[in-house]
Each structure stands twice: as C-alpha cells, then as structure tokens.
Design an enzyme around this catalytic site. Structure first.
Site, PDB file in Angstrom:
ATOM      1  N   CYS A 166      -5.984 -28.262  10.860  1.00  0.00           N
ATOM      2  CA  CYS A 166      -6.576 -29.706  11.114  1.00  0.00           C
ATOM      3  C   CYS A 166      -6.227 -30.739  11.394  1.00  0.00           C
ATOM      4  CB  CYS A 166      -8.427 -28.893   9.895  1.00  0.00           C
ATOM      5  SG  CYS A 166      -8.694 -27.418  10.431  1.00  0.00           S
ATOM      6  N   CYS A 215     -11.376 -28.977   6.183  1.00  0.00           N
ATOM      7  CA  CYS A 215     -10.039 -28.153   5.917  1.00  0.00           C
ATOM      8  C   CYS A 215      -9.071 -28.996   5.840  1.00  0.00           C
ATOM      9  CB  CYS A 215     -10.059 -27.293   7.262  1.00  0.00           C
ATOM     10  SG  CYS A 215      -8.541 -26.265   7.131  1.00  0.00           S
ATOM     11  N   ASP A 229       0.354  -1.304  -0.147  1.00  0.00           N
ATOM     12  CA  ASP A 229       0.015   0.378   0.551  1.00  0.00           C
ATOM     13  C   ASP A 229       0.743   0.682   0.133  1.00  0.00           C
ATOM     14  OD1 ASP A 229       1.071  -0.421   2.696  1.00  0.00           O
ATOM     15  OD2 ASP A 229      -0.700   0.271   3.828  1.00  0.00           O
ATOM     16  N   HIS A 264      -5.207 -22.097   9.855  1.00  0.00           N
ATOM     17  CA  HIS A 264      -5.972 -22.093   9.051  1.00  0.00           C
ATOM     18  C   HIS A 264      -7.120 -21.381   8.590  1.00  0.00           C
ATOM     19  CE1 HIS A 264     -10.005 -23.941   9.191  1.00  0.00           C
ATOM     20  NE2 HIS A 264     -10.785 -23.152  10.302  1.00  0.00           N
ATOM     21  N   CYS A 268      -5.707 -28.276   6.105  1.00  0.00           N
ATOM     22  CA  CYS A 268      -4.773 -27.685   6.653  1.00  0.00           C
ATOM     23  C   CYS A 268      -4.805 -28.201   7.507  1.00  0.00           C
ATOM     24  CB  CYS A 268      -4.935 -26.397   6.968  1.00  0.00           C
ATOM     25  SG  CYS A 268      -5.675 -25.817   8.717  1.00  0.00           S
ATOM     26  N   ASP A 284      -7.315  -8.095   0.260  1.00  0.00           N
ATOM     27  CA  ASP A 284      -6.913  -7.795   1.170  1.00  0.00           C
ATOM     28  C   ASP A 284      -7.904  -7.614   2.430  1.00  0.00           C
ATOM     29  OD1 ASP A 284      -6.544  -5.153   0.724  1.00  0.00           O
ATOM     30  OD2 ASP A 284      -5.232  -5.569   2.407  1.00  0.00           O
TER      31      ASP A 284
END
Lengths: 386, 386
Positions: free
Chosen positions: B320, B315, B98, B346, B317, B277
């Site tokens: 998980c 999930c 930014d 996660h 990930c 974002d």
C-alpha cells in the site's frame, strides 16, 4: 539536424589494452555507472523482485522493459495517463525500453513485415496491431522511457545473405524515420529521453559495418548492437561486436542487446560495450539454475538436500545471507513462490557484482588480468559444482 | 502425571462483557501477544513472503506449518538433522504445527482409519505411510515445533451422529496416547514444547462438551477446537466454540483451528479464543482478493485499471505504501509473481492489524463497541468495493 543531448555520457576511465571503458550515463532518473548490466522487467516488473529490493539492496539503477508487452497490456496510453512507466511501477531508477520489434518476431504467430513497419497478431487475444518506426517512438515516449530503441528487424540465425541485405537496409531506413520523428516529438516534451538506433546485419561482417556507418550519420545519443544471441555460435556474437564497435562514435554509449552469460559480460566490455541486458539471471533463477563464483549450481540436485551452506559463500545477497541450499532446494522442489524471488535476487546480485568488479578492474587498469582469471575459472567450472 | 509447563500463558487483561482476554504466550522462541492470528506456512514458507519481511515488517511472531507436508517433503528426519524447522527455514519466531491429520483427510486419496491411527497414500508419489498418535508427536518434536497438536480425526460436515460418536471417542483416545508419549519424550529434550489436544464432536453439542471435559483431564498446556470451517454454516461454528470454551481451563490458551474471515476474528475472540490460523489471507491474495477496511477488493475488476490509489489508504504495508491498485491489477492480469508477494503481504498486514485492534480494544474495555462497529461495516461491505 541534431538537438542538444538530453541523456549524456561521459567516459571516466579507459583500459589501456582492451576497448573497455567506464563511464557515467546521465538520465532524467539518475546517473548510471557503466559498463552496466540491466535486469529485464518485461511486464513492468523484474520477475519476482520488489522494486525497493532491486534498487536499495541490489543497487540496480536501470532496468529494461518490453514495449511489445506493455503496449498490449496495460497499454501505453493507460500508462501515459498514469504518469508514465516509472510512476506506474514505482521505479525510482532509469528505464530502457526496446522497440517491441524483437518480441513481435519471437512471440507473435502472425506477422507481416513491409517497408512501412510490421503488422502482427497479439499473443494475448489475437487482435491485429501495427508497429511503425514512428509509432514505436510514440509508444516509448508515452511510457516515458529514459532510453528508447528504434524499430528494427532482428532476423533469426542463419539467414540468407540476400534476406540479410534487404532486412538490414530496412532497419537503416526505419532508424532514419524513427530518428526524424523522435526529434520532432521531443521538442514539445519537458522530460529527458534518448533514442538509440540498432546495428543489424546478421552475421555478415560487411553488412554489419555498412549498417554501423549509416547509423553513425544519424548522430544518435547512443548505439545498440542487435541481432545477437539469436542462435549463432558465441564466438561469432563477439566477432560481430568486435567489427561493428570501432565504427561507432567513441563518446556515445554502446549497448549489446540480449547478452549474456556471466562469463561473457567482461568479454563484451573488453570489446567496447557499455550496456547489456539479458533475461538469463532471472529466467535461470526460476528454473533452479543459480550462478556462483564456482560455476552454475543446479539446485534440484540431491547433493544439496541437506547442504546447510549458502548458494555462494562470497555473495552478500539476502538469499545467501539468510537461507541454506537445502532450504532453497526444498522451496524449488515444492514449487514455492519464494524460491523464484530468492533465486532471482541472488542471480541479479551475481550479475551486478560482476559488473562492479569489471568497472573496478577497468579503473585499476587490470581488466586483462581480470578476464584471464575469469576465463580460467569458467573453463574449470563449466557444469554444476562438485 | 503432569510436568512443569515449558510453554506458559499469562492473562494480561479481560473483557468485562465478553469472554475475551489478552495474554502473553511464552515459548522457546519468544513471547507472543494474544489473541493472535497465525499466518500459514504450509511447506515451511508463508507463500510468497520472505521470512524477514514477515517478522520485521509485518510483526508476525508465530506461524503455522503443516506436519503432513513437511513429513513427506523434505522429511522430518532431514529437518531434525539440519537443526529443526526454525533453523531450516530461518524463522526467528515461534512455530505451531498441526498433527497432519487434517491434511491426511483432505489431501490423501487413499486412507484407512483404525484405532491405531491412519494409513494413507502420499499425494506426491503414492507411497504408503502411517500416522499414529505417537508417531505424529515424534514427527513434530523432530521438526522442533514450539506448539504441537495431537493426532485427531476431523470429520467432514455433515456426518451422522453415530459416526461422530465413534470418531470423537477415537480422538479422545488418541489424545491420551499422544499426551502420554509426549510427556515421556520431552523429558530427554533440552528444548521447550507444548502439546495441545483438540476438541472435536462435529456439530453435536453434547459430543463437543463430552470431548472437552475428557480432554481437560489431560491437563494440557493449551486446547484447540478443531473440526470448524469444514462446510458448516458460520453461526454453527461460533456456536460450537461458545459451548466448548467454558469447559476449558481459563488459564490455558485456546486455539480455534482454521478460522476465519476478517470479520470473524473478533467474534471468536469474544468467545474466549486466543489463537487462530487460516490460509484465507494468503490464498485469497493469490487469487486476487484483497481485504480492506471497506470490504473485499477484487483486483481484476476493470474499475481498478487506472486507479492510482493504494489497495487500502489506511494500511501501512509495503504494497500500500508503494504501489497503486492499477499496478497491482496489471501484475495480477499478467500473472506476475510479484503480485502474489505484494497481495499476501497486504492481506497478512490486514489480519495482523485487526488482531492489534482487538487486543487494544480488550485492554481498553471497548471490545463490545469494536465488534458492533465492525459488524456494521461488514454488513455494509459484503461484496466488492463500489
């Protein structure tokens, strides 16, 4: 009186000069090469390091967890209901738990020691609790520790001879009660465990030796030497190990509790120690103190501001393979979580690499030379790198 | 006036019903599938997540870093000397920065906006600094951002019509100065960059549209829509996008800054947005709020105390796959670092999975159905899981 051992130890090599040896410690969760350093996972996590990284990348095979903390939160019965600590924290390796006694003495504001045990106030919510030699065995069996410790009293340093005598006598009595209770309890369990008594005696040589002799009668699976790193000068800690260790059975693992600095690991091993644990690698990591081959590196120093080299060019850890000192310094200065993770990974790698070197030196018969070289480096690099 | 584009965008599929499309954004650090959600790495780290995990395991290909923070610490010139931000933080993917304007307005206590730029006091040490349209381009080129943003003013909500007019006019003037300066500067650079102007105008439809029209004249590589999520009602944010977007060139990427909640991602995409974002996945993670297919899961709730299931059974990930809700709750309650890491992993996986689903739905022509199904789920699961 004794049952068949469930956790066994075999010596695989002995140093011809020192008291050092390599061995294999067989537990229900794998075989551990000794001498071993156990990273500390106080609250069922080695702070900042995911379990898979610790096991797969760093090669840790046994960690320590603190009974006091887990007893208070989330509670040992909850952990038992969830299948034990290994499953709760998804740790495939072995776990050694302390008895909780040390934390009661160091963390609890209010505590009262009697011959029955210790009453204390939780540092979390002020609730009163009691640990007895029997109850701490029960708590550790609920956790499912591979290696449990007896409740002991760990007096501060210095302490009067009179108090040390009373305290050591109590520690021996507690060890007897704990061991009797433990042997009764494990009959009904299908899992494999061990219980180690703890040699105390403050810094009084004869008390240490008397304590060791009395504990040997218990024919335990292994023996711990406690009450070290409580404020005494470093040579005194080594001396206490030196005079207790020859009294302990040669065929059982010996565990020096709460030690030590990287340069001390080999010194303890040379005095017959097989197991060690310490919060230093992870605690120092979080405080920005990184261990390297060339000494301590204090990451906040401005000299690292644009240093693009790794923490330690000889280190294979993921922090050294991936990130520069400058980036790590930035993370530390910016108080970023990732710093704690990377620094802890590095310091644990450093400790476990030292242990690999020590084991190799023992196998090659070169431990005295290794220690000599190490002492020279440490003397040359007492403070931060320059 | 325009140079050959260094960062290019190609549309690969378009939704026949909504304004959504899939595309490929080609930068000097790889190709990014759009619509894309960019995890926020404010201080050159996505809080708690190691770069290799973010890239290899989570599949992130672009992250956002904050110019304001990196300008203050470690400093853009230091980062330039160390080879740029990608090398400094060992991030193989693309980086969008930014302009720093938003943080000046939200973090700095003292600030003074003039037509030349903004003077502000560092929140770290109280030093005074100045950002101008030109200087923030220079800072971002020193960082080596793949995609840079022009300095803009992001007024709070609500703001008077009068102030919004002045502010929007200034944002357009700054965009012109920034773009001219940027085009001059990149001639000398061998690296590939893009600079996006930012559509502002508070919640005034005509100001937004005027702003968009004026910025289109700059023929930029892409366009951002800023000033969203500043306190306005959610339907209003979507409305501001809806009325600005058709004015922006269809063949350039459009970036909605600072959005949004998991259920909002598809809504923005349906309104023609390609990039988003938000700090929500990582910030909420650290606060114990986990996103799942069934809604938000507030991990501290006692109902999870012995819950041995994963955060979200669907999930993939590592949190998980490896750990239970009960263990994660314990880490959260015990204030353990590992919680922030696992929870952030996660939540980022959840966001990036949603984006993968959205892209797939666009390619299959089923985005309207996807959005319909998603809206029903979100309405049913507004609060914590039951």
């Amino acid at each position: 009186m004794s049952s068949p051992r469930q956790v066994t130890f075999e010596i695989t090599a002995e140093c011809p000069v020192t008291r050092a040896r390599t061995g294999l410690l067989h537990t229900g969760h794998g075989v551990i090469e000794t001498p071993v350093f156990m990273p500390v996972g106080t609250q069922a996590t080695v702070k900042g390091v995911p379990q898979d990284h610790l096991y797969d990348q760093l090669g840790a095979r046994i960690i320590l967890a603190n009974t006091y903390h887990l007893f208070l939160r989330p509670g040992h019965e909850a952990i038992r209901r969830m299948g034990g600590l290994h499953r709760f924290m998804s740790w495939p390796g072995s776990i050694l738990t302390d008895s909780g006694g040390f934390q009661v003495f160091s963390l609890s504001e209010l505590r009262k020691i009697t011959d029955e045990g210790v009453r204390f106030q939780s540092h979390l919510d002020g609730d009163m609790h009691q640990f007895t030699p029997e109850s701490t065995v029960d708590v550790q069996l609920a956790l499912g520790s591979d290696i449990a410790m007896v409740l002991d009293e760990c007096p501060p340093y210095p302490v009067t001879r009179e108090y040390a005598e009373v305290s050591t006598r109590r520690t021996v009595a507690w060890a007897r009660s704990a061991m009797a209770h433990y042997r009764e309890k494990i009959r009904a369990l299908p899992t494999r465990h061990a219980l180690f008594p703890i040699v105390q005696g403050s810094m009084y040589a004869d008390l240490r030796q008397d304590c060791a002799r009395e504990l040997v009668d218990l024919d335990a699976d292994g023996y711990a030497i406690g009450g070290l790193s409580v404020g005494e000068p470093r040579p005194m800690s080594l001396e206490m190990v030196e005079l207790s260790e020859p009294l302990l059975p040669r065929d059982r693992p010996r565990y020096a509790m709460g030690v030590g600095m990287p340069d001390e690991l080999g010194e303890y091993v040379a005095r017959g120690i097989d197991m060690m644990d310490c919060v230093l690698p992870t605690r120092n990591a979080r405080n920005g103190c990184l261990f390297t081959r060339a000494g301590k590196l204090i990451i906040k120093h401005s000299r690292y501001k644009e240093d693009q080299g790794p923490i330690d060019p000889t280190c294979p850890c993921s922090a050294c393979r991936t990130y520069s000192r400058a980036y790590l310094r930035h993370l530390f200065q910016a108080n970023e979580i990732l710093f704690a993770t990377l620094a802890s990974i590095h310091n644990i790698q450093h400790y476990l690499d030292i242990m690999r070197e020590i084991r190799q030196a023992i196998r090659l018969g070169s431990l005295p030379e290794y220690l000599h070289a190490r002492r020279s480096i440490e003397n040359a690099a007492d403070s931060d790198l320059e």
